[in-house]
Each structure stands twice: as structure tokens, then as C-alpha cells.
Motif scaffolding. Sequence first.
Motif, PDB file in Angstrom:
ATOM      1  N   ASN A  55       0.804  -1.142  -0.003  1.00 55.41           N
ATOM      2  CA  ASN A  55       0.305  -0.446  -0.169  1.00 55.41           C
ATOM      3  C   ASN A  55       1.037   1.416  -0.402  1.00 55.41           C
ATOM      4  O   ASN A  55       0.278   2.907   0.788  1.00 55.41           O
ATOM      5  N   GLY A  56       1.651   1.518  -0.953  1.00 49.50           N
ATOM      6  CA  GLY A  56       2.495   2.230  -1.112  1.00 49.50           C
ATOM      7  C   GLY A  56       2.278   3.459  -1.706  1.00 49.50           C
ATOM      8  O   GLY A  56       1.587   2.381  -3.044  1.00 49.50           O
ATOM      9  N   VAL A  57       2.392   4.956  -2.224  1.00 45.31           N
ATOM     10  CA  VAL A  57       2.187   5.430  -2.839  1.00 45.31           C
ATOM     11  C   VAL A  57       3.261   6.293  -3.250  1.00 45.31           C
ATOM     12  O   VAL A  57       3.592   6.951  -2.345  1.00 45.31           O
ATOM     13  N   LEU A  58       3.540   6.657  -4.075  1.00 44.87           N
ATOM     14  CA  LEU A  58       4.835   7.513  -4.766  1.00 44.87           C
ATOM     15  C   LEU A  58       4.545   8.576  -5.556  1.00 44.87           C
ATOM     16  O   LEU A  58       3.372   8.543  -6.519  1.00 44.87           O
ATOM     17  N   PHE A  59       4.335  10.201  -5.546  1.00 45.36           N
ATOM     18  CA  PHE A  59       4.546  11.374  -5.974  1.00 45.36           C
ATOM     19  C   PHE A  59       5.568  11.787  -6.669  1.00 45.36           C
ATOM     20  O   PHE A  59       6.210  11.675  -5.660  1.00 45.36           O
ATOM     21  N   TYR A  60       5.795  11.485  -8.087  1.00 46.07           N
ATOM     22  CA  TYR A  60       6.872  11.985  -8.237  1.00 46.07           C
ATOM     23  C   TYR A  60       6.403  13.557  -9.632  1.00 46.07           C
ATOM     24  O   TYR A  60       5.810  13.572  -9.860  1.00 46.07           O
ATOM     25  N   LEU A  61       7.722  13.415  -9.149  1.00 45.80           N
ATOM     26  CA  LEU A  61       7.887  14.965  -9.973  1.00 45.80           C
ATOM     27  C   LEU A  61       8.821  15.547 -10.619  1.00 45.80           C
ATOM     28  O   LEU A  61      10.590  15.495 -10.268  1.00 45.80           O
ATOM     29  N   ALA A  62       8.635  15.748 -12.152  1.00 48.44           N
ATOM     30  CA  ALA A  62       9.807  15.610 -12.734  1.00 48.44           C
ATOM     31  C   ALA A  62       9.597  17.990 -13.161  1.00 48.44           C
ATOM     32  O   ALA A  62       9.380  18.128 -13.954  1.00 48.44           O
ATOM     33  N   PHE A  63      10.882  18.531 -12.439  1.00 49.39           N
ATOM     34  CA  PHE A  63      10.140  20.026 -12.911  1.00 49.39           C
ATOM     35  C   PHE A  63       9.923  20.241 -14.073  1.00 49.39           C
ATOM     36  O   PHE A  63       9.636  21.691 -14.096  1.00 49.39           O
ATOM     37  N   LYS A  64      11.787  20.522 -14.728  1.00 49.15           N
ATOM     38  CA  LYS A  64      12.130  21.044 -15.518  1.00 49.15           C
ATOM     39  C   LYS A  64      11.318  21.338 -16.934  1.00 49.15           C
ATOM     40  O   LYS A  64      10.862  22.367 -17.205  1.00 49.15           O
ATOM     41  N   ASN A  65      10.191  20.096 -16.502  1.00 50.21           N
ATOM     42  CA  ASN A  65       9.609  19.579 -17.818  1.00 50.21           C
ATOM     43  C   ASN A  65       8.081  19.553 -17.943  1.00 50.21           C
ATOM     44  O   ASN A  65       7.368  19.061 -18.289  1.00 50.21           O
ATOM     45  N   ARG A  66       8.115  20.024 -16.688  1.00 45.26           N
ATOM     46  CA  ARG A  66       6.746  19.813 -16.192  1.00 45.26           C
ATOM     47  C   ARG A  66       5.990  18.628 -16.092  1.00 45.26           C
ATOM     48  O   ARG A  66       4.235  18.146 -16.151  1.00 45.26           O
ATOM     49  N   LYS A  67       6.664  17.348 -15.438  1.00 46.44           N
ATOM     50  CA  LYS A  67       5.929  15.892 -16.022  1.00 46.44           C
ATOM     51  C   LYS A  67       5.579  15.370 -14.520  1.00 46.44           C
ATOM     52  O   LYS A  67       7.157  15.632 -13.542  1.00 46.44           O
ATOM     53  N   PHE A  68       4.758  15.038 -14.127  1.00 49.31           N
ATOM     54  CA  PHE A  68       4.404  14.300 -12.895  1.00 49.31           C
ATOM     55  C   PHE A  68       3.059  12.996 -12.824  1.00 49.31           C
ATOM     56  O   PHE A  68       2.533  12.665 -13.599  1.00 49.31           O
ATOM     57  N   ALA A  69       3.541  12.346 -12.045  1.00 49.31           N
ATOM     58  CA  ALA A  69       2.626  10.970 -11.755  1.00 49.31           C
ATOM     59  C   ALA A  69       2.785  10.319 -10.308  1.00 49.31           C
ATOM     60  O   ALA A  69       3.073  11.205  -9.262  1.00 49.31           O
ATOM     61  N   ILE A  70       1.574   9.946 -10.245  1.00 40.54           N
ATOM     62  CA  ILE A  70       1.348   9.382  -8.543  1.00 40.54           C
ATOM     63  C   ILE A  70       0.962   7.874  -9.467  1.00 40.54           C
ATOM     64  O   ILE A  70       0.078   7.662  -9.977  1.00 40.54           O
ATOM     65  N   ILE A  71       2.144   7.120  -8.368  1.00 42.86           N
ATOM     66  CA  ILE A  71       1.656   5.579  -8.852  1.00 42.86           C
ATOM     67  C   ILE A  71       1.175   5.040  -6.941  1.00 42.86           C
ATOM     68  O   ILE A  71       1.922   4.853  -6.337  1.00 42.86           O
ATOM     69  N   GLY A  72       0.140   4.258  -7.112  1.00 37.63           N
ATOM     70  CA  GLY A  72      -0.234   3.331  -5.898  1.00 37.63           C
ATOM     71  C   GLY A  72       0.194   1.737  -6.354  1.00 37.63           C
ATOM     72  O   GLY A  72      -0.139   1.678  -7.084  1.00 37.63           O
ATOM     73  N   ASP A  73       0.560   1.198  -5.163  1.00 38.82           N
ATOM     74  CA  ASP A  73       1.041  -0.451  -5.555  1.00 38.82           C
ATOM     75  C   ASP A  73      -0.148  -0.970  -5.178  1.00 38.82           C
ATOM     76  O   ASP A  73      -0.938  -0.754  -5.009  1.00 38.82           O
ATOM     77  N   ALA A  74      -0.071  -2.347  -5.673  1.00 40.49           N
ATOM     78  CA  ALA A  74      -1.185  -3.395  -5.804  1.00 40.49           C
ATOM     79  C   ALA A  74      -2.263  -3.257  -4.742  1.00 40.49           C
ATOM     80  O   ALA A  74      -3.847  -3.245  -5.060  1.00 40.49           O
ATOM     81  N   GLY A  75      -1.889  -3.216  -3.756  1.00 37.43           N
ATOM     82  CA  GLY A  75      -2.867  -3.123  -2.494  1.00 37.43           C
ATOM     83  C   GLY A  75      -3.977  -2.120  -2.459  1.00 37.43           C
ATOM     84  O   GLY A  75      -5.396  -2.563  -2.355  1.00 37.43           O
ATOM     85  N   ILE A  76      -2.991  -0.970  -2.783  1.00 43.55           N
ATOM     86  CA  ILE A  76      -4.546   0.527  -2.785  1.00 43.55           C
ATOM     87  C   ILE A  76      -4.736   0.601  -3.762  1.00 43.55           C
ATOM     88  O   ILE A  76      -5.596   0.673  -3.627  1.00 43.55           O
ATOM     89  N   ASN A  77      -4.339   0.016  -5.105  1.00 41.75           N
ATOM     90  CA  ASN A  77      -5.046  -0.346  -6.601  1.00 41.75           C
ATOM     91  C   ASN A  77      -6.294  -0.800  -6.636  1.00 41.75           C
ATOM     92  O   ASN A  77      -7.110  -1.013  -7.452  1.00 41.75           O
ATOM     93  N   LYS A  78      -6.749  -2.299  -6.044  1.00 39.68           N
ATOM     94  CA  LYS A  78      -7.335  -2.954  -5.259  1.00 39.68           C
ATOM     95  C   LYS A  78      -8.466  -2.594  -4.698  1.00 39.68           C
ATOM     96  O   LYS A  78     -10.128  -2.584  -5.276  1.00 39.68           O
ATOM     97  N   VAL A  79      -8.939  -1.257  -4.210  1.00 41.41           N
ATOM     98  CA  VAL A  79      -9.252  -0.993  -3.161  1.00 41.41           C
ATOM     99  C   VAL A  79     -10.061   0.817  -4.187  1.00 41.41           C
ATOM    100  O   VAL A  79     -10.940   1.043  -3.176  1.00 41.41           O
TER     101      VAL A  79
END
Length: 147
Positions: A63-87
Motif C-alpha cells: 500500500n505504498g504511494v509515490l508522488f513523482y515530479l520532474a519539474f523542468k519539463n513539468r511531468k508528474f505522476a502518482i503511482i499506487g501499489d497493488a494493494g491500494i489499487n485493488k480498493v
Amino acid sequence: MPTAKNFFSQEQKERIRLAIMDGELNTSGEIRVHIEEVCEEDVMDRASYVFGKLSMHKTKERNGVLFYLAFKNRKFAIIGDAGINKVVDADFWNEAKHRMLVQFREDKFTEGLIAAIEQVSQQLKQHFPRQRDDVNELSDEISFGKL
């Protein structure tokens, strides 16, 4: 020229770290934030790679969640692990990303991250309540740069 480590001021980094700590108070879920200067590939592929490098898939309840940010080219993502994605609902991650995007468009990166961390934390608390024997499995510190 800003680098990943100095993109946020010390005060902003502390506010983000405290949002992570507060978000994890009532859940077994784990939240991480990773900042890079640029992302030269598909942002979801890069965020998934970083997720693995930070060993976020090794939490007990997945149930980990990653907030990823690449600021110079303004890209970002949120990734949730399998446990949280199920619910969570199918639109949940898009709603959290939209919350960030609204703030990011106004160059309010700290506020955007904190708002999304708070939103994700509510879902983590609902689906993964903190247990008496819960331990903090992953660092609350922001990570920086290419891994």
C-alpha cells in the motif's frame, strides 16, 4: 538554476515531509515523494522505475504511494501499489493528479503536493487503518535526482 535538491526551500521540504508524516498517522500506508529535474521517457514508466528503486513494492500490505515530479519539463505522476489499487475507485488517481495540476499551473508545487498527499491519505486511512504494531516501513524524507 534550480536542481532537484533545491527546487523546494527548506521550509517547503519540511511542510511536505510533515504532510507525509501526518498522512501516515492513522494508516499502515506508506507515502514517498521523489523529485527529479527532467523525465526523458514516459512519466508513468519513469515513476514505476523509481517506485521499484525506492523498494516501495516491499511494504507488508502493498500500500505504498509515490508522488513523482520532474519539474523542468513539468511531468508528474502518482503511482499506487497493488494493494491500494485493488480498493480505490478507477478515477481516484486521476482526481488526485487533477488536484495537483490545478495548483501546479499556478506554480504552487508545495501546495499541490500537500493537497494530493492529504487526499491520498484519506483513502489510505479508510482502506488500511493503522494497526497497533504498525511500523514506518519507508522513509518520510523526499528523495531527489536520478536513481
